[in-house]
Design an enzyme around this catalytic site. Structure first.
Site, PDB file in Angstrom:
ATOM      1  N   SER A   1       0.827  -1.212   0.000  1.00  0.00           N
ATOM      2  CA  SER A   1       0.000   0.000   0.000  1.00  0.00           C
ATOM      3  C   SER A   1       0.862   1.263   0.000  1.00  0.00           C
ATOM      4  CB  SER A   1      -0.906   0.009   1.225  1.00  0.00           C
ATOM      5  OG  SER A   1      -1.680  -1.162   1.259  1.00  0.00           O
TER       6      SER A   1
HETATM    7  N1  SAM Z   1      -0.312  -5.107   4.327  1.00  0.00           N
HETATM    8  C1  SAM Z   1       0.440  -5.362   3.127  1.00  0.00           C
HETATM    9  C2  SAM Z   1       1.818  -4.781   3.177  1.00  0.00           C
HETATM   10  O1  SAM Z   1       2.198  -4.160   4.174  1.00  0.00           O
HETATM   11  O2  SAM Z   1       2.553  -4.998   2.195  1.00  0.00           O
HETATM   12  C3  SAM Z   1      -0.290  -4.984   1.866  1.00  0.00           C
HETATM   13  C4  SAM Z   1      -1.421  -5.875   1.615  1.00  0.00           C
HETATM   14  S1  SAM Z   1      -2.057  -6.008  -0.010  1.00  0.00           S
HETATM   15  C5  SAM Z   1      -2.758  -4.428  -0.278  1.00  0.00           C
HETATM   16  C6  SAM Z   1      -3.445  -7.071   0.373  1.00  0.00           C
HETATM   17  C7  SAM Z   1      -3.066  -8.498   0.694  1.00  0.00           C
HETATM   18  O3  SAM Z   1      -4.225  -9.181   1.174  1.00  0.00           O
HETATM   19  C8  SAM Z   1      -2.601  -9.286  -0.531  1.00  0.00           C
HETATM   20  O4  SAM Z   1      -1.317  -9.786  -0.277  1.00  0.00           O
HETATM   21  C9  SAM Z   1      -3.619 -10.404  -0.657  1.00  0.00           C
HETATM   22  O5  SAM Z   1      -3.096 -11.624  -1.118  1.00  0.00           O
HETATM   23  C10 SAM Z   1      -4.114 -10.527   0.785  1.00  0.00           C
HETATM   24  N2  SAM Z   1      -5.416 -11.189   0.959  1.00  0.00           N
HETATM   25  C11 SAM Z   1      -6.540 -11.099   0.223  1.00  0.00           C
HETATM   26  N3  SAM Z   1      -7.511 -11.878   0.739  1.00  0.00           N
HETATM   27  C12 SAM Z   1      -6.995 -12.469   1.851  1.00  0.00           C
HETATM   28  C13 SAM Z   1      -7.497 -13.371   2.841  1.00  0.00           C
HETATM   29  N4  SAM Z   1      -8.745 -13.854   2.828  1.00  0.00           N
HETATM   30  N5  SAM Z   1      -6.685 -13.752   3.846  1.00  0.00           N
HETATM   31  C14 SAM Z   1      -5.401 -13.292   3.913  1.00  0.00           C
HETATM   32  N6  SAM Z   1      -4.866 -12.447   3.009  1.00  0.00           N
HETATM   33  C15 SAM Z   1      -5.651 -12.028   2.009  1.00  0.00           C
END
Ligand code: SAM
Length: 221
Positions: free
Chosen positions: A64
């Protein structure tokens, strides 16, 4: 290029976010200074780590934008000793920031195995190996072994508030989660649990754009 330049650029951005009023508290500013973003992006994007925009990470996901992470951490108002769950580990950067605010073990869930490995590598290199625990799984179900939580931060966009996450909050605990459409846009919700019967109060903090939260209590795909 020496690493010093990356730290300099990063510190400049942190001060800019503070001037803009996005970083409001000393504690979030200190955490941002301690966890430079260039340690959490793929090597080829290192030169862009100090730019206030999302960047690609493996598996078509994103790290993000710094302002977005700062906004969520200011709303979370984390204190030392709080029990925090993050959903959507991605690069591991936000989880490391959370650790710097709570100074105790942080649990973070990621559904994509490639990103679990990516985040673990980043966290180890940045010195958070035994402090941040990356779990492979569906975060929409929460992580019952370490519940109840003071705060749950979800960094992907959900169609609705996942019920298990409310159940796993302490009373007066809060869930921060983008809720809205599959791609753009969602509203950033601050969901406060009011009582043991899972009654909540919701405060909205404006429009955001996150990748989808995919899982049993999220988007089906
Ligand atoms: N917090 C992260 C960082 O500091 O880099 C950025 C996160 S990215 C915007 C969103 C993440 O949520 C992705 O890696 C995606 O694979 C994960 N995601 C989506 N659905 C999910 C779920 N049900 N459980 C765990 N992770 C999930």
């Amino acid at each position: 290029m020496s690493d010093e330049i990356y730290y300099e650029r990063w510190h400049r951005l942190v001060r800019e976010l503070e001037r803009e009023g996005i970083i409001k508290s000393k504690k979030v500013k200190t955490a941002f200074f301690r966890v430079p973003r260039h340690l959490f992006v793929p090597e080829r994007y290192k030169d862009y780590a100090h730019i206030d925009e999302p960047l690609p990470i493996p598996a078509g996901q994103t790290i993000s934008a710094p302002h977005m992470v700062a906004i969520m951490l200011e709303i979370a108002d984390l204190e030392e000793g709080m029990n925090v769950l993050e959903i959507g580990t991605g690069s591991g950067w936000n989880a490391a920031l959370i650790y710097e605010l709570v100074k105790r073990d942080v649990y973070t869930i990621e559904r994509i195995p490639e990103l679990v490995e990516f985040a673990r590598r980043n966290l180890e290199r940045a010195g958070y190996k035994d402090k941040v625990h990356v779990i492979l799984g569906d975060g929409t179900k929460g992580f019952p072994p370490k519940a109840p939580y003071d705060v749950i931060i979800v960094t992907a966009g959900a169609p609705k508030v996942p019920e298990p996450l409310i159940e796993q909050l302490k009373v007066e605990g809060k869930l921060i989660i983008p809720v809205g459409s599959y791609h753009l846009w969602q509203d950033l919700y601050e969901v406060i649990k009011i009582n043991e019967d899972n009654k909540v109060k919701i405060i909205t903090h404006g429009g955001v754009a996150f990748v989808p939260l995919i899982g049993e209590h999220g988007w089906k795909r």
